[in-house]
Design a protein around this motif. Structure first.
Motif, PDB file in Angstrom:
ATOM      1  N   ASP A 260       0.793  -1.228   0.000  1.00 47.02           N
ATOM      2  CA  ASP A 260       0.000   0.000   0.000  1.00 47.02           C
ATOM      3  C   ASP A 260       0.825   1.277   0.000  1.00 47.02           C
ATOM      4  O   ASP A 260       0.249   2.360  -0.032  1.00 47.02           O
ATOM      5  CB  ASP A 260      -0.938   0.021   1.215  1.00 47.02           C
ATOM      6  CG  ASP A 260      -2.286  -0.582   0.879  1.00 47.02           C
ATOM      7  OD1 ASP A 260      -2.573  -0.710  -0.317  1.00 47.02           O
ATOM      8  OD2 ASP A 260      -3.033  -0.925   1.798  1.00 47.02           O
ATOM      9  N   VAL A 261       2.147   1.186   0.037  1.00 42.07           N
ATOM     10  CA  VAL A 261       2.941   2.417   0.023  1.00 42.07           C
ATOM     11  C   VAL A 261       4.009   2.342  -1.053  1.00 42.07           C
ATOM     12  O   VAL A 261       3.918   2.957  -2.094  1.00 42.07           O
ATOM     13  CB  VAL A 261       3.573   2.695   1.404  1.00 42.07           C
ATOM     14  CG1 VAL A 261       4.296   4.046   1.388  1.00 42.07           C
ATOM     15  CG2 VAL A 261       2.520   2.684   2.490  1.00 42.07           C
ATOM     16  N   SER A 582      -1.173  -1.764  -5.860  1.00 38.67           N
ATOM     17  CA  SER A 582      -1.960  -1.018  -4.897  1.00 38.67           C
ATOM     18  C   SER A 582      -1.547   0.439  -4.980  1.00 38.67           C
ATOM     19  O   SER A 582      -1.469   0.996  -6.066  1.00 38.67           O
ATOM     20  CB  SER A 582      -1.794  -1.577  -3.486  1.00 38.67           C
ATOM     21  OG  SER A 582      -2.689  -0.923  -2.610  1.00 38.67           O
ATOM     22  N   ASP A 583      -1.218   1.089  -3.876  1.00 36.05           N
ATOM     23  CA  ASP A 583      -0.760   2.469  -3.954  1.00 36.05           C
ATOM     24  C   ASP A 583       0.763   2.531  -3.884  1.00 36.05           C
ATOM     25  O   ASP A 583       1.337   3.610  -3.686  1.00 36.05           O
ATOM     26  CB  ASP A 583      -1.367   3.313  -2.829  1.00 36.05           C
ATOM     27  CG  ASP A 583      -1.848   4.663  -3.330  1.00 36.05           C
ATOM     28  OD1 ASP A 583      -2.262   4.734  -4.496  1.00 36.05           O
ATOM     29  OD2 ASP A 583      -1.806   5.635  -2.565  1.00 36.05           O
ATOM     30  N   ASN A 614      -0.959   9.445  -6.053  1.00 36.86           N
ATOM     31  CA  ASN A 614      -0.554   8.645  -4.899  1.00 36.86           C
ATOM     32  C   ASN A 614      -1.068   9.298  -3.627  1.00 36.86           C
ATOM     33  O   ASN A 614      -0.937  10.500  -3.436  1.00 36.86           O
ATOM     34  CB  ASN A 614       0.970   8.511  -4.847  1.00 36.86           C
ATOM     35  CG  ASN A 614       1.414   7.366  -3.960  1.00 36.86           C
ATOM     36  OD1 ASN A 614       1.542   7.520  -2.761  1.00 36.86           O
ATOM     37  ND2 ASN A 614       1.634   6.207  -4.575  1.00 36.86           N
ATOM     38  N   ARG A 615      -1.665   8.478  -2.762  1.00 35.24           N
ATOM     39  CA  ARG A 615      -2.186   9.005  -1.507  1.00 35.24           C
ATOM     40  C   ARG A 615      -1.080   9.286  -0.497  1.00 35.24           C
ATOM     41  O   ARG A 615      -1.223  10.149   0.373  1.00 35.24           O
ATOM     42  CB  ARG A 615      -3.155   7.985  -0.874  1.00 35.24           C
ATOM     43  CG  ARG A 615      -4.446   7.796  -1.604  1.00 35.24           C
ATOM     44  CD  ARG A 615      -5.230   6.637  -1.022  1.00 35.24           C
ATOM     45  NE  ARG A 615      -4.494   5.374  -1.175  1.00 35.24           N
ATOM     46  CZ  ARG A 615      -4.939   4.212  -0.712  1.00 35.24           C
ATOM     47  NH1 ARG A 615      -6.077   4.154  -0.056  1.00 35.24           N
ATOM     48  NH2 ARG A 615      -4.248   3.112  -0.900  1.00 35.24           N
ATOM     49  N   ASN A 616       0.017   8.557  -0.605  1.00 36.28           N
ATOM     50  CA  ASN A 616       1.010   8.575   0.459  1.00 36.28           C
ATOM     51  C   ASN A 616       2.277   9.347   0.132  1.00 36.28           C
ATOM     52  O   ASN A 616       3.031   9.698   1.035  1.00 36.28           O
ATOM     53  CB  ASN A 616       1.396   7.128   0.814  1.00 36.28           C
ATOM     54  CG  ASN A 616       0.185   6.280   1.098  1.00 36.28           C
ATOM     55  OD1 ASN A 616      -0.684   6.670   1.858  1.00 36.28           O
ATOM     56  ND2 ASN A 616       0.106   5.112   0.471  1.00 36.28           N
ATOM     57  N   MET A 617       2.533   9.591  -1.157  1.00 34.27           N
ATOM     58  CA  MET A 617       3.772  10.251  -1.547  1.00 34.27           C
ATOM     59  C   MET A 617       3.523  11.353  -2.556  1.00 34.27           C
ATOM     60  O   MET A 617       2.662  11.228  -3.429  1.00 34.27           O
ATOM     61  CB  MET A 617       4.748   9.220  -2.135  1.00 34.27           C
ATOM     62  CG  MET A 617       5.491   8.441  -1.077  1.00 34.27           C
ATOM     63  SD  MET A 617       6.442   7.086  -1.776  1.00 34.27           S
ATOM     64  CE  MET A 617       5.157   5.871  -2.010  1.00 34.27           C
ATOM     65  N   ALA A 694       9.445  11.808   0.115  1.00 38.20           N
ATOM     66  CA  ALA A 694       8.194  11.852  -0.643  1.00 38.20           C
ATOM     67  C   ALA A 694       6.983  11.724   0.279  1.00 38.20           C
ATOM     68  O   ALA A 694       5.964  12.399   0.094  1.00 38.20           O
ATOM     69  CB  ALA A 694       8.187  10.749  -1.699  1.00 38.20           C
ATOM     70  N   ILE A 695       7.092  10.863   1.291  1.00 36.48           N
ATOM     71  CA  ILE A 695       5.998  10.718   2.260  1.00 36.48           C
ATOM     72  C   ILE A 695       5.853  11.995   3.083  1.00 36.48           C
ATOM     73  O   ILE A 695       4.743  12.478   3.331  1.00 36.48           O
ATOM     74  CB  ILE A 695       6.257   9.496   3.162  1.00 36.48           C
ATOM     75  CG1 ILE A 695       6.186   8.196   2.340  1.00 36.48           C
ATOM     76  CG2 ILE A 695       5.247   9.446   4.302  1.00 36.48           C
ATOM     77  CD1 ILE A 695       6.551   6.956   3.123  1.00 36.48           C
TER      78      ILE A 695
END
Length: 702
Positions: A260-261, A582-583, A614-617, A694-695
């Protein structure tokens, strides 16, 4: 004249004893640091070979656990069969062979491209040929040095298990240092060179430890074996089970998180570092966290996990990360705490570590190799959470009769058989080396969606809002809808080239939505690493984009960095990079080397379109900096998402179009924001990718 001689001998012995503990602790620490430093370093070298898949790390953990078992067996053999002097000569000779034949670390010749099937076996062979011997030599040091220390006559020699805590501190710091210090600062070649120098220093430390042991008062009779205590088979199996559960859970949790990441060292080492930290805590003479506390917290976490499963709670990425890492950490604390409580005397130290390592290997094999074959879903995760409850002392103290034990065993076999049959026959999930793909319906059956992890990768409308079936050509949804950044970017490049494209390479298949962006006369070729995805996308009973829009598609199976290399230079008008797990982002498809490959394959006026949602990065600045570093020009859109679009499963994507300087990207893209200069972000390369940055940028207020 005798007194001074005796006094001198006493002084030498005292100095030797005072130096004993620091030398042993330092050598064990360095050995563990190298042991766990090589794992993320080499796995990162391998990532571009297999699409950045989280399964690379799962397979790596199984390999390293297996070699660790072999190293422990080798240490056990040396301790039981040879004096310290002879064992040291054998081990030092092995390390010299490693220096002469296997350093610095690198990918072995003959493993340039993976096969389309049998990825696990290919990866295991790659790891064995490249790092098998160095890892084997280093893996033996922990138990071997502890066994030698037990023969030194030192005040703490009777219980050398505290050195295991020092070993795991070294492992923990190595894993912590890699994503935050080593990876951002050093290129892979420099990392490999530094590791080789560390190995040379370790060789000197091993020699010093052997010399201190042989030269000590106890070491003069080091040929005498330690008095071994008889260990019942049931106790050994108990050790094995207590090591099996947290090891399998480690692989399952790591795969879930990295899916997911991002498949990269940061997301790999966090669970493993916490896993090792539990060993540091429980093998201290006075653990910081009481075992009873962990037993209570485990019950609470399992209840939270069951509630999230039963009620399908959406906790958010951060909360889920905390929950899963907490389950792993506390379950490992419980199991490893029981291992520490049940450890034998120093005479059986190497046997204890051997059984622990064997249990770890079996846990890794179950979660990384067997589970994908037996289950279509990630069924091993809840199974291992339940097994973690069986590690509690209350369960292990129960002694059923032989008849009761047989009945329980039969019940377990029947239940597992039923689960396997159910899993292998379900059609809503497809599992492969690259992950679990779920096909489900949403909004009362109006949409069918394909999900990987927690991310939807494509959707098709089945029914209108009034419930009537949809007919005719399917409409691309999610990121691919008409008017979205991907469709606009493709159409803009098409218009700049006179209204039609020649050859197009589309990296990533998903549900096949991109097939409906192709126009008559255009030659689209689809690159996909996972054959299971192709099977899903080309099955009209699941999704009809290919059957309706491109009934005779051309697929190229394999990692795009490798397979795209077979395309003729200067042959493509457009490359669409839309490969996500996934993401998790395909880091190796966003690096300087990747962009250089794309430019070689494109015509002079060609363009590459990168899907960077991307939701996380935050990836816009990464593409900008990396493209600028190659002397390229980048345009990035500003996605606008409305509630109406989201209800219709239309998600405006973030997209970047990259061209050579002066190339016309088309009328639509010209309205996007052109990126001037590299910005403040450092370009990514195969040797460097700042996942942490990035996160952090994504989490920071805009």
């Amino acid at each position: 004249m005798e007194a001074p001689v005796v006094q001198a001998g006493v002084d030498v012995g005292t100095r030797r004893m005072s130096a004993m503990l620091p030398v042993y602790i330092g050598t064990i620490f360095l050995s563990a640091f190298l042991l766990f430093g090589i794992q993320p370093m080499f796995a990162k070298m391998v990532l571009p070979k297999l699409g950045g898949s989280p399964a690379v790390w799962s397979t790596a953990m199984v390999f390293f656990q297996a070699i660790l078992l072999a190293g422990y067996a080798y240490a056990h053999w040396l301790v039981r069969r040879f004096s310290v002097r002879r064992a040291a000569l054998i081990h030092i000779a092995l390390m010299i062979v490693v220096v002469a034949t296997s350093l610095p670390i690198g990918i072995a010749a003959g493993f340039e491209r993976p096969p389309q099937q049998g990825e696990f076996a290919w990866l295991l062979l790659l790891f064995a040929a490249s790092v098998g011997l160095p890892f084997f030599a280093v893996s033996a040091n922990g138990p071997l040095l502890q066994a030698w220390f037990a023969r030194t006559g030192h005040a703490h020699a009777r219980d050398p298990y505290f050195l295991y805590a020092a070993s795991n501190i070294g492992s923990f710091l190595a894993l912590l240092a890699y994503p935050f210090a080593v990876e951002p600062a050093l290129r892979l070649a420099t990392q490999a060179s530094a590791w080789a120098w560390g190995f040379g220093l370790l060789l000197a430390g091993i020699t010093a430890c052997a010399g201190l042991c042989v030269g000590s008062a106890a070491g003069t009779s080091d040929t005498a074996p330690l008095m071994a205590e008889p260990i019942p088979a049931g106790r050994k199996l108990h050790w094995l089970f207590l090591a099996f559960v947290p090891s399998g859970l480690l692989v399952a949790v790591t795969a879930h998180i990295s899916t997911d990441v991002a498949a990269g060292p940061l997301l790999w080492v966090a669970p493993l570092a916490l896993f090792l930290l539990t060993f540091v805590i429980v093998f201290q003479r006075k653990p910081l966290l009481r075992h009873g506390w962990m037993l209570n917290v485990q019950l609470l976490l399992v209840l939270c996990y069951m509630a999230s499963m039963v009620f399908n709670l959406r906790l958010g990425w951060g909360s889920e990360l905390v929950l899963h890492l907490s389950i792993l950490s506390v379950t490992a604390m419980v199991a490893h705490g029981e291992l520490a409580r049940l450890r034998p005397s120093a005479a059986e130290l190497t046997s204890f570590y051997l059984w622990m390592s064997f249990g770890g290997v079996l846990g890794g094999v179950f979660a990384a190799l067997l589970a994908p074959l037996l289950f279509n879903s990630v069924a091993e995760y809840p199974l291992l959470v339940v097994a973690g409850m069986l590690c509690r002392p209350g369960f292990t103290s129960v002694r059923p009769s032989r008849r009761q034990g047989a009945a329980l065993a039969c019940l377990a076999v029947v239940a597992m058989t039923a689960l396997i049959v159910r899993e292998t026959t379900r059609t809503d999930m497809v599992r492969s080396f690259f992950g679990v793909h779920r096909i489900s319906e949403m909004q009362a059956g109006r949409f069918r969606v394909l999900s990987h992890g927690s991310t939807i990768h494509g959707a098709q409308r089945l029914r209108q809002d009034d419930g009537t079936p949809v007919s005719g050509r399917p409409e691309p949804l999610t990121y691919y809808f008409t008017g979205g950044g991907i469709a606009d970017g493709i159409d803009s490049v098409r218009q700049a080239r006179g209204g039609t494209l020649g050859a197009v390479a589309a990296i990533g298949v998903g549900t096949g939505s991109l097939a409906c962006q192709a126009r008559t006369g255009e030659d689209w070729r689809f690159y996909e690493i996972d054959p299971a995805v192709i099977g899903i996308a080309t099955d009209p009973a699941r999704f009809s984009f290919f059957s309706a829009c491109a009934p005779k598609p051309t697929f190229v199976i394999g990692d795009a960095r490798l397979t795209l290399g077979d395309a003729s230079n200067g042959s493509l008008d457009l490359i669409v990079v839309d490969a996500f797990s996934s993401d998790a982002i395909p880091v190796h498809l966003l690096t300087s080397e990747a962009l250089a490959l794309y430019m070689r394959k494109l015509k002079p006026d060609g363009a590459v379109l990168l899907h960077i949602s991307n939701r996380n990065m935050e990836l816009q600045s990464v593409v900008r900096a990396t493209a600028a570093g190659q002397g390229l020009t980048t345009w990035i859109n500003t996605p606008v998402r409305t509630e109406a679009d989201l209800q219709a499963l239309k998600t405006a994507p973030s997209v970047a179009v990259v061209t050579r300087p002066g190339v016309d990207p088309g009328p639509v893209v010209k309205g996007w924001k052109q990126q001037v200069g590299p910005g403040t972000t450092r370009p990514w390369s195969d040797d460097y990718a700042d996942i942490v940055g990035a996160i952090w940028r994504q989490l920071s207020p805009k």
